[in-house]
Scaffold this active site. Sequence first.
Site, PDB file in Angstrom:
ATOM      1  CB  THR A  49      -0.916   0.006   1.246  1.00 38.32           C
ATOM      2  OG1 THR A  49      -1.550   1.279   1.392  1.00 38.32           O
ATOM      3  CG2 THR A  49      -0.112  -0.254   2.518  1.00 38.32           C
ATOM      4  CG  ASP A  50      -1.251   4.870  -0.903  1.00 42.14           C
ATOM      5  OD1 ASP A  50      -1.733   4.174   0.020  1.00 42.14           O
ATOM      6  OD2 ASP A  50      -1.911   5.708  -1.538  1.00 42.14           O
ATOM      7  CD  GLU A  51      -3.290   3.656   4.495  1.00 41.87           C
ATOM      8  OE1 GLU A  51      -3.082   3.802   5.714  1.00 41.87           O
ATOM      9  OE2 GLU A  51      -4.381   3.288   4.024  1.00 41.87           O
ATOM     10  CE1 TYR A 108      -3.178  -2.451   5.821  1.00 38.41           C
ATOM     11  CE2 TYR A 108      -3.298  -0.107   5.338  1.00 38.41           C
ATOM     12  CZ  TYR A 108      -3.217  -1.417   4.904  1.00 38.41           C
ATOM     13  OH  TYR A 108      -3.177  -1.697   3.557  1.00 38.41           O
TER      14      TYR A 108
END
Length: 322
Positions: free
Chosen positions: A126-128, A150
Amino acid sequence: MRRVLVTGGAGFIGSHYVHHLLSSHSDIEVINADALTYSANLQSLADIELDPRYRFIQVDLANQQEVEELFANPIDEVVHFAAESHVDRSIQGAEAFIRSNILGTYRLLEAIRHAGNLQKMIHISTDEVYGSIMQGRTKEGEALAPGNPYSASKAGSDLLCLAYFNTYQTPVVLTRCTNNYGPWQHPEKFIPKSILHALENQPLPLYGTGTQERDWIHVTDHCMGVDRVREAGRVGEVYHIGAEQPVSNRWIAENILDQLGKPHSLIQHTKDRLGHDYRYSLQTTKMREELGWEPLISLEQGLKETVAWYRQRWERGEGNAS
């Protein structure tokens, strides 16, 4: 026939990818391994459950014995979607995320290492993991700075994959994608939740001012990007998948309300989420130039089709905002 193991194939993105593999490749058999936690939905796979090239196995990737049994038969490629992914839930309790995202990925990597004959593993991230950026787009290789449990668990699993490539030459490729949307997404997620709340004339909760920005990509475009990486991505590399068109959360909420003919007054601003990242955006030049991929579905078109899909299910009594 090539045998592809898809982990988390009963989840939102994974189920779309299973459909993509079976419809696009006549020479592929798919094994769908999923733990069937709360966000899984086998209904999304009902149309292919009798396909002779498809097999479902309930597997908890954090369980070593179950993973070893999964690899008792030859597997050519792995596409690893399985993960806990809801930020709010990770803030309430991180243990499930550590178990699924880190321990589960470790068990999978160990099974692949001992199997010794796997051609490629695609690890979906994910980009997160990069944290928030106020402007510009994040490039592959930039430092990780996860801002919530997360994204920290996903960053940990990313680093495990890269370490296994470096140490054991495990043929791993990483993809990091921006926010997905489309049919069959769990109603706790922002877009389906907003659609269903609007249909039921309930308030649409919006964290803080709603000016936080996300880059939304249709799940079909994401799956096509993942498949290009499976086919042609270089092991040990990271590839970004995104639309490069970030918009505010408020823009999304207002667009949904406009499509459904509902007033903007349904938007209800709530206390901001703990550690809320303000903006994500990925540079996708590598995918476009090296692998010849680009998104085909505009946000306007995709959101219109997604609203229509949820509305039809809601009118048939097959979906609600709970």
